[in-house]
Write a protein that holds these residues in place. Structure first.
Motif, short mmCIF file in Angstrom:
data_model
loop_
_atom_site.label_atom_id
_atom_site.label_comp_id
_atom_site.label_asym_id
_atom_site.label_seq_id
_atom_site.Cartn_x
_atom_site.Cartn_y
_atom_site.Cartn_z
N ILE A 27 -6.97 -24.90 7.93
CA ILE A 27 -7.55 -25.67 9.03
C ILE A 27 -9.05 -25.38 9.13
O ILE A 27 -9.87 -26.30 9.25
CB ILE A 27 -6.84 -25.35 10.36
N LEU A 28 -9.42 -24.13 9.06
CA LEU A 28 -10.83 -23.75 9.19
C LEU A 28 -11.67 -24.23 8.01
O LEU A 28 -12.81 -24.66 8.19
CB LEU A 28 -10.96 -22.24 9.38
N VAL A 29 -11.13 -24.19 6.82
CA VAL A 29 -11.84 -24.70 5.65
C VAL A 29 -12.10 -26.20 5.81
O VAL A 29 -13.18 -26.70 5.49
CB VAL A 29 -11.06 -24.41 4.34
N ASP A 30 -11.12 -26.91 6.35
CA ASP A 30 -11.27 -28.36 6.54
C ASP A 30 -12.37 -28.72 7.53
O ASP A 30 -12.84 -29.86 7.55
CB ASP A 30 -9.96 -29.00 6.99
N LEU A 31 -12.81 -27.77 8.34
CA LEU A 31 -13.90 -28.05 9.29
C LEU A 31 -15.24 -28.25 8.58
O LEU A 31 -16.14 -28.85 9.14
CB LEU A 31 -14.01 -26.93 10.32
N GLY A 32 -15.37 -27.73 7.37
CA GLY A 32 -16.54 -28.02 6.56
C GLY A 32 -17.68 -27.03 6.58
O GLY A 32 -18.59 -27.14 5.77
N SER A 41 -13.27 -19.55 17.28
CA SER A 41 -12.83 -18.25 17.78
C SER A 41 -12.56 -18.26 19.28
O SER A 41 -11.87 -17.38 19.79
CB SER A 41 -13.85 -17.17 17.43
N VAL A 42 -13.05 -19.25 19.99
CA VAL A 42 -12.78 -19.33 21.44
C VAL A 42 -11.40 -19.88 21.73
O VAL A 42 -10.93 -19.81 22.86
CB VAL A 42 -13.84 -20.19 22.17
N LEU A 43 -10.72 -20.45 20.74
CA LEU A 43 -9.42 -21.08 20.96
C LEU A 43 -8.29 -20.07 21.17
O LEU A 43 -7.33 -20.36 21.87
CB LEU A 43 -9.06 -21.98 19.78
N SER A 44 -8.41 -18.92 20.56
CA SER A 44 -7.31 -17.97 20.59
C SER A 44 -7.84 -16.59 20.23
O SER A 44 -8.75 -16.47 19.41
CB SER A 44 -6.25 -18.40 19.58
N VAL A 50 -10.57 -14.79 12.29
CA VAL A 50 -9.91 -15.49 11.18
C VAL A 50 -10.95 -16.18 10.29
O VAL A 50 -10.80 -16.19 9.07
CB VAL A 50 -8.87 -16.51 11.71
N TRP A 51 -12.01 -16.71 10.87
CA TRP A 51 -13.02 -17.43 10.08
C TRP A 51 -13.66 -16.52 9.03
O TRP A 51 -14.12 -16.99 8.00
CB TRP A 51 -14.09 -18.05 10.99
N THR A 52 -13.67 -15.21 9.26
CA THR A 52 -14.31 -14.30 8.30
C THR A 52 -13.50 -14.13 7.02
O THR A 52 -13.99 -13.59 6.05
CB THR A 52 -14.55 -12.90 8.92
N GLN A 53 -12.26 -14.62 7.02
CA GLN A 53 -11.37 -14.47 5.87
C GLN A 53 -11.18 -15.75 5.07
O GLN A 53 -10.43 -15.75 4.09
CB GLN A 53 -10.00 -13.98 6.35
N ILE A 58 -19.23 -21.87 3.34
CA ILE A 58 -20.13 -23.02 3.37
C ILE A 58 -20.99 -22.88 4.61
O ILE A 58 -20.50 -23.04 5.73
CB ILE A 58 -19.34 -24.34 3.36
N LEU A 59 -22.23 -22.51 4.39
CA LEU A 59 -23.13 -22.26 5.50
C LEU A 59 -23.93 -23.51 5.80
O LEU A 59 -24.83 -23.88 5.05
CB LEU A 59 -24.06 -21.09 5.18
N PHE A 60 -23.53 -24.17 6.87
CA PHE A 60 -24.21 -25.33 7.41
C PHE A 60 -23.96 -26.57 6.56
O PHE A 60 -24.16 -26.57 5.37
CB PHE A 60 -25.72 -25.09 7.54
N ASP A 61 -23.54 -27.59 7.24
CA ASP A 61 -23.43 -28.87 6.57
C ASP A 61 -24.58 -29.74 7.05
O ASP A 61 -25.30 -29.38 7.97
CB ASP A 61 -22.06 -29.52 6.80
N ARG A 62 -24.77 -30.85 6.43
CA ARG A 62 -25.91 -31.71 6.76
C ARG A 62 -25.86 -32.23 8.19
O ARG A 62 -26.86 -32.51 8.80
CB ARG A 62 -25.97 -32.88 5.79
N ASP A 63 -24.66 -32.32 8.75
CA ASP A 63 -24.51 -32.83 10.11
C ASP A 63 -24.65 -31.75 11.18
O ASP A 63 -24.71 -32.05 12.36
CB ASP A 63 -23.14 -33.50 10.27
N ASP A 64 -24.68 -30.49 10.78
CA ASP A 64 -24.70 -29.39 11.74
C ASP A 64 -25.65 -28.28 11.28
O ASP A 64 -25.25 -27.13 11.12
CB ASP A 64 -23.28 -28.85 11.91
#
Length: 103
Positions: A27-32, A41-44, A50-53, A58-64
């Motif tokens: 799920i986290l990988v699909d966020l881009g 990390s605020v969700l639970s 979890v994001w650290t694993q 991918i550090l920063f996408d063009r939209d963010d």
């Protein structure tokens, strides 16, 4: 006694905390981007690190993109926090309107 129907029953664990780690990573990988994944990390409580694993860094996408002034600090912090045993994809998108970043 009258039941208060406005309040949902209390739960000891939220539903997303019970998901398997591999599914959470997917799920986290699909966020881009790592930045987007870290925001989850605020969700639970379980999602806090979890994001650290995730296997993609991918550090920063063009939209963010990050604010130009904090670009290098953000990259350094993300790399320092990331602890996956294997990285399958590593990308850094450098903002074109930001400061020059030394290699």
């Amino acid at each position: 006694m009258v039941e208060d129907r406005r309040r949902p029953p209390e739960r000891t664990e939220d539903r997303i905390s019970g998901l398997p780690g591999d599914l959470l990573h997917g799920i986290l990988v699909d966020l881009g981007s790592v930045r987007a994944a870290a925001r989850t990390s605020v969700l639970s409580r379980r999602w806090r690190h979890v994001w650290t694993q995730i296997p993609e860094l991918i550090l920063f996408d063009r939209d963010d993109p990050p604010p130009p002034a904090s670009f290098q600090t953000s990259v350094d912090a993300a790399i320092a926090a990331h602890s996956a045993p294997v990285i399958e994809d590593f990308q850094i998108t450098v903002p074109t309107d930001g400061p020059r970043v030394p290699a």
